[in-house]
Scaffold this active site. Structure first.
Site, mmCIF file in Angstrom:
data_model
loop_
_atom_site.group_PDB
_atom_site.id
_atom_site.type_symbol
_atom_site.label_atom_id
_atom_site.label_comp_id
_atom_site.label_asym_id
_atom_site.label_seq_id
_atom_site.Cartn_x
_atom_site.Cartn_y
_atom_site.Cartn_z
ATOM 1 N N CYS A 83 41.315 39.125 39.053
ATOM 2 C CA CYS A 83 41.351 37.727 39.513
ATOM 3 C C CYS A 83 42.216 36.827 38.624
ATOM 4 C CB CYS A 83 39.941 37.174 39.598
ATOM 5 S SG CYS A 83 38.881 38.102 40.711
ATOM 6 N N HIS A 347 40.184 31.956 47.450
ATOM 7 C CA HIS A 347 40.490 32.794 46.292
ATOM 8 C C HIS A 347 41.277 34.043 46.696
ATOM 9 C CE1 HIS A 347 40.328 34.732 42.505
ATOM 10 N NE2 HIS A 347 39.133 35.313 42.586
#
Length: 397
Positions: A83, A347
């Site tokens: 991430c 995201h």
């Protein structure tokens, strides 16, 4: 002596729910990269190197995406840091420029994802080969393993620990979601623009107690990009009015502290976030009290609270009170996640860190529209990937 690096152009796509828009990852990259170049007022031929971040596409997808911008033969680097991928691409670009190797580098990040919760990083279902097997082993030893999405489970268990240790309440966790959903109402690039009360967030479907759906970041499609240049490039191209300085930046990875305590709070990255923040403050000669606006990695509401503590915004255990008291929204000491954050903006893993940078550039230029943080001069970005990498960046107009 190292030179300075500046962001002179940013761009991003709207973040979309997966499988709702007809596009490929190279379409996203072309849109975001094209916007960043146009924002800088330069053509792709000025770009000397190109780090490209993504997690779910095949090897050399960075080249396939870059070829939509131009066929100039420049080096393309494929970057994957979970991430924290987008901020890792940004860090590479900054290093190329600060070292004097290049005057103009484009950092690009994208992701085309599938619907549904993220898996735990298991390769073909064999969890023993997962890069995060050690992290989940710590969780399982302390909490067991439930049949809930693995990433929500490990962060949800961190939330349970925080509640037991510090008296943090479900309402305080929900207040993070309420704030970020409220902020995203003014962001046309956000995946969600709906506003929810704390009560509505608490009443939403439970993903892993105490986390409800409206406290968890969704899977998303999208891309973001930034043009990073030297002082010389700014002078030669008359870009001083566009430039935002990268004052300092640090990346840390897991240390012994991440695993030694047996705590999910540590294993999801609080120690490495704290270490990265301390390095950045020392290198930049700034403290958290100098920061006006923050884009941080709220993959789950608990991680926003853990990050307040890691960044030094409050003492350990006091983050729930900080958000409940309004210290991290408009009118408070800082505005955190004016974009809506990961929870509401979305995201797409490879794009997130660069989208954070784009939001801060717009804030520091004073061009963020209804999201504008009044008088913002210093911004901080925090991007973390389980497994692990934490990148903290300080920007200044």
């Amino acid at each position: 002596m190292a030179g300075k690096a500046y962001i002179v152009g940013v761009g991003m796509t709207r973040f979309e729910k997966p499988e709702t828009r007809e596009w490929q990852y190279w379409d996203m990259a072309k849109e975001a990269g094209g916007k960043a170049l146009a924002d800088a007022g330069i053509g792709y031929e000025a770009v000397e190197q190109l780090p490209v971040g993504y997690c779910y596409q095949a090897s050399t997808a960075g080249q396939r995406a870059a070829y939509e911008l131009g066929l100039t033969g420049i080096p393309v680097y494929n970057v994957n840091n979970n991430c924290a991928t987008g901020s890792t691409a940004l860090m590479m670009a900054r290093q190329f420029v600060e070292s004097g190797l290049n005057d103009c580098v484009l950092a690009l990040g994208f992701e085309k994802m599938k619907r549904g919760a993220l898996g735990g990083g298991a390769d073909g279902g064999d969890f023993s080969t997962s890069p995060v097997a050690r992290h989940y082993g710590v969780m399982a030893a302390a909490h067991g393993f439930e049949m809930t999405p693995p990433t929500a489970q490990i962060f949800g268990n961190a939330a349970r620990e925080h509640m037991e240790r510090h008296g943090t309440t479900a309402e305080q966790l929900a207040a993070v979601g309420a704030k970020n959903h409220r902020h995203s109402a003014h962001n046309p690039n956000a995946q969600f623009q709906d506003v929810y009360t704390v009560e509505e967030i608490l009443a939403a479907k439970t993903i892993h107690r105490p986390l409800t759906k409206l406290q968890c970041s969704p899977t998303s499609d999208g891309a973001a990009a930034a043009v990073i240049v030297s002082e010389r490039f700014i002078r030669e191209h008359g870009l001083a009015d566009r430039a935002v300085e990268i004052v300092a930046q640090a990346m840390t990875t897991d240390t012994e502290e991440s695993f030694a305590s047996g705590s999910c709070i540590d294993v999801v990255g609080k120690p490495m976030s704290r270490a990265a923040a301390r390095q950045v403050y020392a290198a930049g000669g700034l403290g958290i009290e100098d920061v006006d606006v923050i884009e941080l990695h709220d993959c789950f509401s608990i991680n926003e609270l853990l990050t307040y503590e890691a960044l030094g915004m409050c003492a350990d255990g006091e983050s729930g009170k900080l958000v409940a008291d309004g210290a991290t929204t408009y009118g408070g000491q800082w505005v955190v996640n004016p974009s809506g954050g990961l929870i509401s903006k979305g995201h797409p893993l490879g794009a997130t860190g660069l989208a954070q940078a784009a939001e801060l550039v717009w804030q520091l230029r004073g061009t963020a529209g209804e999201r504008q943080v009044p008088g913002a001069r210093v911004g901080l970005a925090h991007n973390i990937g389980l497994g692990g990498a934490a990148v903290v960046t300080v920007l200044r107009r």
